[in-house]
Design a protein around this motif. Structure first.
Motif, PDB file in Angstrom:
ATOM      1  N   LEU A  98     -10.107 -20.221  20.462  1.00 54.69           N
ATOM      2  CA  LEU A  98     -10.663 -19.350  21.499  1.00 54.69           C
ATOM      3  C   LEU A  98     -12.069 -18.858  21.127  1.00 54.69           C
ATOM      4  O   LEU A  98     -12.394 -17.684  21.270  1.00 54.69           O
ATOM      5  N   ALA A 101     -18.919 -19.830  20.129  1.00 53.95           N
ATOM      6  CA  ALA A 101     -19.967 -20.043  19.128  1.00 53.95           C
ATOM      7  C   ALA A 101     -19.751 -19.056  18.000  1.00 53.95           C
ATOM      8  O   ALA A 101     -18.991 -18.094  18.135  1.00 53.95           O
ATOM      9  N   TYR A 103     -21.870 -17.322  14.363  1.00 50.90           N
ATOM     10  CA  TYR A 103     -23.035 -17.232  13.477  1.00 50.90           C
ATOM     11  C   TYR A 103     -22.551 -16.837  12.090  1.00 50.90           C
ATOM     12  O   TYR A 103     -21.808 -15.868  11.950  1.00 50.90           O
ATOM     13  N   SER A 105     -24.065 -16.139   8.055  1.00 48.80           N
ATOM     14  CA  SER A 105     -25.335 -15.953   7.350  1.00 48.80           C
ATOM     15  C   SER A 105     -25.374 -16.692   6.025  1.00 48.80           C
ATOM     16  O   SER A 105     -26.429 -16.846   5.430  1.00 48.80           O
ATOM     17  N   ARG A 106     -24.184 -17.134   5.525  1.00 49.06           N
ATOM     18  CA  ARG A 106     -24.106 -17.800   4.229  1.00 49.06           C
ATOM     19  C   ARG A 106     -23.334 -19.091   4.343  1.00 49.06           C
ATOM     20  O   ARG A 106     -22.457 -19.177   5.189  1.00 49.06           O
TER      21      ARG A 106
ATOM     22  N   ASP B  96     -23.683  -0.660  10.564  1.00 46.44           N
ATOM     23  CA  ASP B  96     -24.551  -1.830  10.638  1.00 46.44           C
ATOM     24  C   ASP B  96     -24.779  -2.473   9.276  1.00 46.44           C
ATOM     25  O   ASP B  96     -25.531  -3.419   9.159  1.00 46.44           O
ATOM     26  N   PRO B 131      -9.578  -5.431  11.884  1.00 49.33           N
ATOM     27  CA  PRO B 131     -10.424  -5.761  13.040  1.00 49.33           C
ATOM     28  C   PRO B 131     -11.761  -5.015  13.037  1.00 49.33           C
ATOM     29  O   PRO B 131     -12.759  -5.554  13.507  1.00 49.33           O
ATOM     30  N   ALA B 132     -11.777  -3.809  12.484  1.00 45.16           N
ATOM     31  CA  ALA B 132     -13.042  -3.067  12.433  1.00 45.16           C
ATOM     32  C   ALA B 132     -14.031  -3.774  11.515  1.00 45.16           C
ATOM     33  O   ALA B 132     -15.216  -3.903  11.843  1.00 45.16           O
ATOM     34  N   ALA B 135     -15.231  -6.844  13.238  1.00 41.67           N
ATOM     35  CA  ALA B 135     -16.129  -6.511  14.335  1.00 41.67           C
ATOM     36  C   ALA B 135     -17.547  -6.222  13.842  1.00 41.67           C
ATOM     37  O   ALA B 135     -18.510  -6.447  14.571  1.00 41.67           O
ATOM     38  N   VAL B 136     -17.697  -5.728  12.629  1.00 41.70           N
ATOM     39  CA  VAL B 136     -19.046  -5.475  12.133  1.00 41.70           C
ATOM     40  C   VAL B 136     -19.577  -6.655  11.325  1.00 41.70           C
ATOM     41  O   VAL B 136     -20.671  -6.567  10.758  1.00 41.70           O
ATOM     42  N   ARG B 202     -20.455 -14.749   0.915  1.00 38.02           N
ATOM     43  CA  ARG B 202     -20.008 -15.185   2.241  1.00 38.02           C
ATOM     44  C   ARG B 202     -20.840 -14.596   3.368  1.00 38.02           C
ATOM     45  O   ARG B 202     -20.712 -15.025   4.505  1.00 38.02           O
ATOM     46  N   GLY B 203     -21.646 -13.589   3.080  1.00 40.84           N
ATOM     47  CA  GLY B 203     -22.508 -13.017   4.097  1.00 40.84           C
ATOM     48  C   GLY B 203     -21.734 -12.434   5.262  1.00 40.84           C
ATOM     49  O   GLY B 203     -20.623 -11.922   5.096  1.00 40.84           O
ATOM     50  N   VAL B 204     -22.308 -12.524   6.460  1.00 37.34           N
ATOM     51  CA  VAL B 204     -21.630 -11.981   7.634  1.00 37.34           C
ATOM     52  C   VAL B 204     -21.267 -13.115   8.582  1.00 37.34           C
ATOM     53  O   VAL B 204     -21.815 -14.204   8.503  1.00 37.34           O
ATOM     54  N   ALA B 205     -20.328 -12.852   9.466  1.00 43.47           N
ATOM     55  CA  ALA B 205     -19.933 -13.816  10.485  1.00 43.47           C
ATOM     56  C   ALA B 205     -19.789 -13.077  11.809  1.00 43.47           C
ATOM     57  O   ALA B 205     -19.196 -11.995  11.852  1.00 43.47           O
ATOM     58  N   HIS B 206     -20.402 -13.629  12.849  1.00 43.91           N
ATOM     59  CA  HIS B 206     -20.209 -13.064  14.189  1.00 43.91           C
ATOM     60  C   HIS B 206     -19.679 -14.170  15.089  1.00 43.91           C
ATOM     61  O   HIS B 206     -20.204 -15.271  15.076  1.00 43.91           O
ATOM     62  N   THR B 207     -18.645 -13.861  15.854  1.00 40.34           N
ATOM     63  CA  THR B 207     -18.119 -14.895  16.736  1.00 40.34           C
ATOM     64  C   THR B 207     -18.277 -14.488  18.190  1.00 40.34           C
ATOM     65  O   THR B 207     -18.187 -13.311  18.533  1.00 40.34           O
ATOM     66  N   TRP B 208     -18.540 -15.501  19.029  1.00 40.91           N
ATOM     67  CA  TRP B 208     -18.483 -15.314  20.478  1.00 40.91           C
ATOM     68  C   TRP B 208     -17.085 -15.748  20.864  1.00 40.91           C
ATOM     69  O   TRP B 208     -16.812 -16.937  20.982  1.00 40.91           O
ATOM     70  N   SER B 209     -16.220 -14.760  21.007  1.00 37.76           N
ATOM     71  CA  SER B 209     -14.816 -15.072  21.249  1.00 37.76           C
ATOM     72  C   SER B 209     -14.523 -15.046  22.744  1.00 37.76           C
ATOM     73  O   SER B 209     -15.075 -14.237  23.483  1.00 37.76           O
ATOM     74  N   LEU B 210     -13.644 -15.941  23.172  1.00 38.12           N
ATOM     75  CA  LEU B 210     -13.329 -16.012  24.597  1.00 38.12           C
ATOM     76  C   LEU B 210     -12.554 -14.786  25.069  1.00 38.12           C
ATOM     77  O   LEU B 210     -12.568 -14.446  26.245  1.00 38.12           O
ATOM     78  N   SER B 212     -13.085 -11.703  24.220  1.00 37.68           N
ATOM     79  CA  SER B 212     -13.793 -10.435  24.029  1.00 37.68           C
ATOM     80  C   SER B 212     -13.911  -9.624  25.318  1.00 37.68           C
ATOM     81  O   SER B 212     -13.980  -8.403  25.276  1.00 37.68           O
TER      82      SER B 212
END
Ligand code: ZN
Lengths: 222, 432
Positions: A98, A101, A103, A105-106, B96, B131-132, B135-136, B202-210, B212
């Protein structure tokens, strides 16, 4: 999902007539909600906002969206993920997870595009007659722009501070001392607004996102 | 005869590994079987019925009660919004910067882990915390690992664990506290290191989730209205999880009264007087359900401990255990560090399983002083509590984050192995 055996799921041959009618109806209802409502829904679904009232969420959604739109205006017409130096990788398996896309960073800043989800999204926009809002190929551009916004925010503390100030939430207030508070999900909303502005979308990408979620569910049920 | 007992133990491990028998049942059967083959009479002194089953089953009663009260305080913190407010505040302050949020959630997990068992603590801190963090932008495996490493950092101060070691190894609580104070710096340092290093790697990961922008009509609305009814807990109520610790550590008060004080503090700071009775009873009864698995386990461990302490069993095992147990401090550290993974997957050195029985053998055969066995088992507890992919908290945290327990094990094991090494070094330096 049996996508590997039967080919990518498709709206034209993958749905029964009843199911396809129900999906059209669901999506039409989604389209009736205005863009601001989708912003409120996204924030409401973000953890830590369970106890917040709709007025507060509305105010934040509006501020974050305006921030994203202005960020896009400042970025100018030329750009794309190449501008931020992020690598772009195309991959499969988005419909199962689901995801549209991602992103990361590493080890190097990378934008992952889930091609199966993008393909279904394109098909869906045409099938629903939403081409005036989401032109052909616009979803891929929006995904790149969305992750570009994350990349911009991730690399720039001043930009994150500007977004936080714009939202005006306080984590702590003691007399005249005020510590600004982070609003989880605001960056996501700003990224969607950024993508919409950069790609000239007629509606928020969240509308197509919600429609995609309904479509995946409908295809899964058949 | 010692060989037969070892074979029985092996069979018990096999049954647990193959999931043919729940750990608690396997330990009871093992206890009875060990007593039988070491020639214990059916009734009377040092017998199967009177010693192993009757006395053994209530040996760890104080631990069971401590676990129950810890679960009670946990339920209370959940119902009154104390746990949720702690996580929410951390996100507001550090949002942030994902690393700051992860460090904050780590601290909250440690704090909650000091009062209640690992599994309920993981759920309480993780249900909003995971989840928090995601989410960040904290990646999933890092998020799950952060909760578990945090709980492990709090584990040296987990009061029911003090009670457990004190009773099971027959040591005064003071001695247990003394060792735990030395173990804590290792647990805390490697937990912080986990967050810093993994954030960097591992840095950060942001997802565009269906999902959301989904409208969640039933569950979401219900959760939302419940959360709204609760609202934020007042700031002074957030100190509730620290109350038992301050009393037991700072004022050296006994464990059960310290924990009861925490319950009363959480109640008094969040609840109107006329609702107090109802809320206390409701959360107490709910706590029984949460505490049921560990309490069943502690009954079984008590039975197993009573069996391996029978004179016949000690006599049979003594030469065998003496032959393989290193006496030299360097070899001690080396051997037991290498063996640490044997506490995973319900293995033979799992402290809340056969490992408790082996600890009993080591003490009753006089191979190591009880304080050294404390160091050994407490060090292993740090590995088991985080990285065991079959333990409830690890399975839950991994699945709730959307990764596999094995991924979490691989990511956290290097760090907790170092904690165990630290604990074993302290043990060898001070107790051997
Ligand atoms: Zn995003």
């Amino acid at each position: 999902m049996t996508a590997a055996v039967t080919g990518p799921p498709s709206l034209r041959n993958g749905l029964s007539a009843a199911r396809s009618g129900a999906l059209r109806e669901t999506c039409a209802r989604l389209a009736e909600a205005d863009d601001a409502e989708f912003g409120v829904r996204l924030l409401g679904n973000t953890p830590t906002h369970e106890a917040r009232g709709p007025e507060e969420l509305e105010r934040w959604a509006e501020a974050a969206t305006a921030f994203g739109t202005e960020l896009a205006a400042r970025a100018g017409p030329h750009g794309g993920a190449g501008r931020t130096g992020a690598r772009v990788v195309e991959r499969d398996g988005g419909l199962d997870a689901l995801l549209l896309a991602r992103y990361v960073s590493r080890p190097v800043p990378t934008v992952e595009l889930y091609t199966d989800t993008l393909a279904l999204g394109e098909e869906l926009a045409g099938w629903l007659g939403w081409r005036t809002w989401f032109a052909a190929g616009a979803l891929r551009g929006a995904a790149l722009a969305h992750e570009e916004a994350h990349c911009l925010l991730h690399g720039d503390a001043a930009l994150r501070r500007a977004l936080r100030d714009r939202l005006g939430h306080s984590a702590l207030r003691l007399g005249r001392l005020r510590i600004p508070g982070h609003v989880a999900g605001a960056d996501e909303l700003a990224a969607h607004a950024y993508a919409a502005a950069r790609c000239g979308l007629g509606r928020t990408p969240l509308l197509l996102t919600a429609a995609l979620a309904s479509a995946v569910r409908a295809l899964g049920e058949d | 005869m010692g060989i037969v007992i070892l074979l029985l133990m092996l069979a018990g491990v096999g049954l647990m590994l193959a999931r043919k028998l729940p750990t608690a049942f396997a330990l009871v059967l093992l206890g009875v079987a060990i007593a039988a083959v070491s020639g214990a009479p059916l009734t009377g002194k040092d017998s199967i019925v009177d010693t192993v089953l009757q006395e053994g089953s209530v040996t760890l009663a104080a631990t069971m009660l401590a676990v129950l009260i810890g679960s009670w305080l946990g339920k209370l913190m959940e119902e009154t919004g104390i746990a949720g407010t702690l996580v929410r505040k951390i996100v507001e302050f550090g949002g942030d910067r994902p690393t700051v949020v992860a460090l904050g959630v780590l601290a909250v997990s440690a704090l909650i882990g000091t009062v209640t068992g690992s599994a309920p603590a993981a759920m309480m801190a993780g249900i909003i915390g995971i989840p928090a963090m995601i989410a960040v932008g904290v990646p999933k495996t890092t998020a799950a690992g952060t909760i578990l490493m945090g709980i492990a950092a709090g584990m040296p101060f987990e009061l029911p664990v003090w009670q457990f070691f004190s009773t099971a190894l027959d040591l005064p609580v003071d001695t247990v506290r003394g060792f735990m104070l030395k173990l804590f710096p290792f647990a805390a340092a490697f937990a912080v290191l986990f967050v810093l290093v993994e954030s960097r790697r591992r840095g950060v990961a942001h997802t565009w989730s269906l999902t959301s922008a989904d409208e969640r009509p039933s569950g979401g609305a219900r959760r939302r209205s419940r959360a709204r009814r609760l609202g934020d807990a007042p700031w002074y109520a957030l100190l509730a999880p620290a109350v038992p610790l301050v009393l037991a550590l700072g004022f050296e008060l006994a464990i059960i009264p310290s924990m009861l004080a925490g319950v009363l503090y959480a109640l008094a700071t969040t609840t109107r007087p006329r609702e107090m009775n109802k809320r206390l009873l409701r959360t107490l009864y709910a706590a029984f359900e949460v505490a049921a698995p560990p309490i069943a386990l502690f009954v079984a461990i008590g039975i197993l401990l009573a069996a391996v302490k029978l004179p016949g069993a000690v006599e049979a095992l003594d030469p065998l255990v003496k032959a393989v147990s290193p006496a030299n401090p360097f070899v001690f550290v080396l051997v037991f560090t290498v063996l640490a993974p044997l506490c995973l997957y319900r293995g033979p050195l799992n402290v809340y399983g056969l490992g408790a029985g082996i600890a009993g053998v080591l003490i009753s055969a006089g191979i190591y002083p009880a304080t050294a066995v404390l160091g050994l088992t407490a060090s292993y507890n740090q590995v088991f509590g985080v990285a065991d992919p079959t333990s409830t908290q690890t399975v839950w945290a991994a699945q709730y984050s959307g990764v596999s327990p094995q991924q979490v094990m691989v990511r956290t094991l290097p760090y907790v192995w170092c904690v165990a090494l630290g604990g074993l070094c302290v043990t060898a330096a001070t107790r051997l």
